[in-house]
Design a protein around this motif. Structure first.
Motif, PDB file in Angstrom:
ATOM      1  N   GLU A  32      51.386  44.636  44.059  1.00 33.13           N
ATOM      2  CA  GLU A  32      50.202  44.815  44.908  1.00 33.13           C
ATOM      3  C   GLU A  32      50.313  46.079  45.759  1.00 33.13           C
ATOM      4  O   GLU A  32      49.364  46.846  45.888  1.00 33.13           O
ATOM      5  CB  GLU A  32      49.996  43.597  45.799  1.00 33.13           C
ATOM      6  CG  GLU A  32      48.702  43.617  46.570  1.00 33.13           C
ATOM      7  CD  GLU A  32      47.462  43.703  45.690  1.00 33.13           C
ATOM      8  OE1 GLU A  32      46.505  44.396  46.098  1.00 33.13           O
ATOM      9  OE2 GLU A  32      47.433  43.094  44.609  1.00 33.13           O
ATOM     10  N   LYS A  33      51.478  46.311  46.342  1.00 27.97           N
ATOM     11  CA  LYS A  33      51.675  47.506  47.172  1.00 27.97           C
ATOM     12  C   LYS A  33      51.614  48.771  46.326  1.00 27.97           C
ATOM     13  O   LYS A  33      51.055  49.784  46.747  1.00 27.97           O
ATOM     14  CB  LYS A  33      53.014  47.410  47.921  1.00 27.97           C
ATOM     15  CG  LYS A  33      53.258  48.561  48.868  1.00 27.97           C
ATOM     16  CD  LYS A  33      52.209  48.639  49.963  1.00 27.97           C
ATOM     17  CE  LYS A  33      52.534  49.752  50.941  1.00 27.97           C
ATOM     18  NZ  LYS A  33      51.353  50.225  51.655  1.00 27.97           N
ATOM     19  N   LYS A  35      49.826  49.205  43.643  1.00 28.67           N
ATOM     20  CA  LYS A  35      48.403  49.437  43.345  1.00 28.67           C
ATOM     21  C   LYS A  35      47.711  50.081  44.543  1.00 28.67           C
ATOM     22  O   LYS A  35      46.948  51.039  44.391  1.00 28.67           O
ATOM     23  CB  LYS A  35      47.708  48.124  42.995  1.00 28.67           C
ATOM     24  CG  LYS A  35      48.044  47.594  41.633  1.00 28.67           C
ATOM     25  CD  LYS A  35      47.320  46.273  41.374  1.00 28.67           C
ATOM     26  CE  LYS A  35      47.714  45.662  40.057  1.00 28.67           C
ATOM     27  NZ  LYS A  35      47.038  44.369  39.833  1.00 28.67           N
ATOM     28  N   GLN A  36      47.982  49.553  45.727  1.00 33.22           N
ATOM     29  CA  GLN A  36      47.406  50.102  46.954  1.00 33.22           C
ATOM     30  C   GLN A  36      47.859  51.551  47.166  1.00 33.22           C
ATOM     31  O   GLN A  36      47.050  52.420  47.509  1.00 33.22           O
ATOM     32  CB  GLN A  36      47.833  49.234  48.135  1.00 33.22           C
ATOM     33  CG  GLN A  36      47.270  49.654  49.461  1.00 33.22           C
ATOM     34  CD  GLN A  36      47.801  48.783  50.587  1.00 33.22           C
ATOM     35  OE1 GLN A  36      48.598  47.865  50.388  1.00 33.22           O
ATOM     36  NE2 GLN A  36      47.372  49.068  51.795  1.00 33.22           N
TER      37      GLN A  36
END
Length: 71
Positions: A32-33, A35-36
């Motif tokens: 997730e990080k 992707k961010q």
């Protein structure tokens, strides 16, 4: 310093050359990080015209820093 057009705050910035440098520790390892981070750094590149260099905790920093020094 926040770069408003990219909504990004790099660890180091060289405005005159348009370089943004990120030093990523292990907190950047999650999917997730990552992707961010990719969205934020793409915004820097495509919306603000910055060259983005990411130095990850598990990579060869010297190779990347030598590349940067060649400019």
């Amino acid at each position: 310093e926040l770069i408003p057009e990219a909504n990004s705050k790099p660890d180091f910035i060289y405005k005159n050359k348009k370089y943004a440098i990120f030093c990523d520790g292990s907190v950047h390892d999650s999917l997730e990080k990552r992707k961010q981070d990719r969205i934020e750094r793409d915004n820097l590149k495509y919306n603000a015209g910055y060259y983005v260099l990411t130095l990850r905790h598990d990579e060869d920093w010297m190779g990347k820093l030598n590349f940067l020094a060649s400019f």
